[in-house]
Motif scaffolding. Structure first.
Motif, PDB file in Angstrom:
ATOM      1  N   ALA A   1       0.755  -0.993  -0.073  1.00 25.98           N
ATOM      2  CA  ALA A   1      -0.067   0.116   0.268  1.00 25.98           C
ATOM      3  C   ALA A   1       0.712   1.177   0.074  1.00 25.98           C
ATOM      4  CB  ALA A   1      -0.952   0.083   1.292  1.00 25.98           C
ATOM      5  N   GLU A   2       1.764   1.397   0.781  1.00 27.71           N
ATOM      6  CA  GLU A   2       2.580   2.242   0.796  1.00 27.71           C
ATOM      7  C   GLU A   2       3.693   2.507  -0.530  1.00 27.71           C
ATOM      8  OE1 GLU A   2       6.970   3.770   3.094  1.00 27.71           O
ATOM      9  OE2 GLU A   2       5.712   2.296   4.061  1.00 27.71           O
ATOM     10  N   LEU A   3       3.859   1.769  -1.157  1.00 24.61           N
ATOM     11  CA  LEU A   3       4.733   1.742  -2.481  1.00 24.61           C
ATOM     12  C   LEU A   3       3.414   2.141  -3.252  1.00 24.61           C
ATOM     13  CD1 LEU A   3       6.412  -1.626  -2.755  1.00 24.61           C
ATOM     14  CD2 LEU A   3       7.487   0.816  -2.713  1.00 24.61           C
TER      15      LEU A   3
ATOM     16  N   ARG B   1       8.616 -10.371  -1.098  1.00 25.00           N
ATOM     17  CA  ARG B   1       7.446 -10.258  -0.224  1.00 25.00           C
ATOM     18  C   ARG B   1       7.235 -10.908   0.996  1.00 25.00           C
ATOM     19  NH1 ARG B   1       2.617  -9.397  -4.580  1.00 25.00           N
ATOM     20  NH2 ARG B   1       3.819 -11.094  -5.550  1.00 25.00           N
ATOM     21  N   SER B   2       7.276 -10.534   2.212  1.00 28.03           N
ATOM     22  CA  SER B   2       7.306 -11.227   3.439  1.00 28.03           C
ATOM     23  C   SER B   2       6.106 -10.532   4.318  1.00 28.03           C
ATOM     24  CB  SER B   2       8.555 -11.530   3.920  1.00 28.03           C
ATOM     25  OG  SER B   2       9.059 -10.224   4.152  1.00 28.03           O
ATOM     26  N   PRO B   3       5.554 -11.503   5.016  1.00 22.03           N
ATOM     27  CA  PRO B   3       4.645 -10.909   5.992  1.00 22.03           C
ATOM     28  C   PRO B   3       5.152 -10.019   6.981  1.00 22.03           C
ATOM     29  CG  PRO B   3       4.318 -13.298   5.985  1.00 22.03           C
ATOM     30  CD  PRO B   3       5.721 -13.127   5.173  1.00 22.03           C
ATOM     31  N   ASP B   4       4.740  -8.726   7.303  1.00 23.63           N
ATOM     32  CA  ASP B   4       4.991  -7.787   8.333  1.00 23.63           C
ATOM     33  C   ASP B   4       5.089  -8.215   9.624  1.00 23.63           C
ATOM     34  OD1 ASP B   4       5.441  -5.580   9.730  1.00 23.63           O
ATOM     35  OD2 ASP B   4       4.281  -4.242   8.516  1.00 23.63           O
TER      36      ASP B   4
ATOM     37  N   ASP C   1       2.104  -6.932  11.485  1.00 25.42           N
ATOM     38  CA  ASP C   1       0.825  -6.892  11.124  1.00 25.42           C
ATOM     39  C   ASP C   1       0.823  -7.873   9.936  1.00 25.42           C
ATOM     40  OD1 ASP C   1      -1.616  -6.735  10.012  1.00 25.42           O
ATOM     41  OD2 ASP C   1      -1.658  -4.531   9.781  1.00 25.42           O
ATOM     42  N   ARG C   2       0.448  -9.097  10.385  1.00 21.04           N
ATOM     43  CA  ARG C   2       0.793 -10.422   9.485  1.00 21.04           C
ATOM     44  C   ARG C   2      -0.352 -10.085   8.299  1.00 21.04           C
ATOM     45  NH1 ARG C   2       4.925 -13.439   9.864  1.00 21.04           N
ATOM     46  NH2 ARG C   2       5.669 -13.862  11.841  1.00 21.04           N
ATOM     47  N   ARG C   3      -1.374  -9.277   8.607  1.00 15.76           N
ATOM     48  CA  ARG C   3      -2.107  -9.117   7.044  1.00 15.76           C
ATOM     49  C   ARG C   3      -1.601  -8.149   5.910  1.00 15.76           C
ATOM     50  NH1 ARG C   3      -6.500  -5.938  10.522  1.00 15.76           N
ATOM     51  NH2 ARG C   3      -4.616  -5.085  10.975  1.00 15.76           N
ATOM     52  N   ARG C   4      -0.462  -7.724   6.191  1.00 15.05           N
ATOM     53  CA  ARG C   4       0.433  -6.769   5.193  1.00 15.05           C
ATOM     54  C   ARG C   4       1.494  -7.508   4.864  1.00 15.05           C
ATOM     55  NH1 ARG C   4       1.858  -0.808   6.999  1.00 15.05           N
ATOM     56  NH2 ARG C   4       3.580  -2.092   7.918  1.00 15.05           N
TER      57      ARG C   4
END
Length: 152
Positions: free
Chosen positions: A62-64, A90-93, A96-99
């Motif tokens: 989303a930030e990108l 890409r890896s889970p944040d 916040d695992r949803r991101r």
């Protein structure tokens, strides 16, 4: 008012308006960029996302999208393409695992440099009739116009 050598010509009063000149030049620049990046099997969105990751480090999808002015669904599609080429990861944040957090890989950094070299050549082709000082002046003026009209 068309000749075989020059093609169609806009009316003279139009050819002297900055808006028409900017539009025509932008269309030409866009074509040159698309051709240059296309030769690398890349697109402008690829460069934008890789460059943003290089400048700011890992970021959420989303930030990108916000940073690059790319719609969220387009960001996901482009990141899928870049991840398939191992240019991003890409890896889970962890917070916040949803991101997902997107990271530039070493291969992505190399590809970004290769794309940047191509874009440098495109700039040289586009601005060929201008001196270095004129190129710098054009860049300053266009930046000033864009900043004014985007509220920066």
């Amino acid at each position: 008012m068309e000749s075989a050598a020059t093609g169609p010509q806009a009316p003279a009063r139009l050819r002297t308006t900055p808006s028409w000149l900017l539009t025509q030049t932008a269309a030409h620049a866009s074509r040159l960029v698309a051709e240059g990046l296309g030769a690398l099997d890349a697109r402008g969105y690829h460069y934008r996302l890789l460059a943003a990751l290089d400048e700011v480090g890992p970021a959420s999808q989303a930030e990108l999208g916000r940073r690059c002015g790319i719609d969220r669904s387009d960001v996901v599609a482009v990141l899928n393409e870049l991840a398939a080429k191992d240019l991003v990861r890409r890896s889970p944040d962890p917070a916040d695992r949803r991101r997902n957090v997107v990271t530039l890989t070493d291969a992505g950094g190399r590809e970004l440099r290769r794309m940047g070299e191509t874009l440098d050549r495109v700039q040289d082709a586009l601005l060929a009739p201008l001196s270095t000082a004129e190129r710098d002046q054009l860049t300053r003026l266009l930046t000033r116009l864009l900043d004014h009209h985007t509220g920066r």
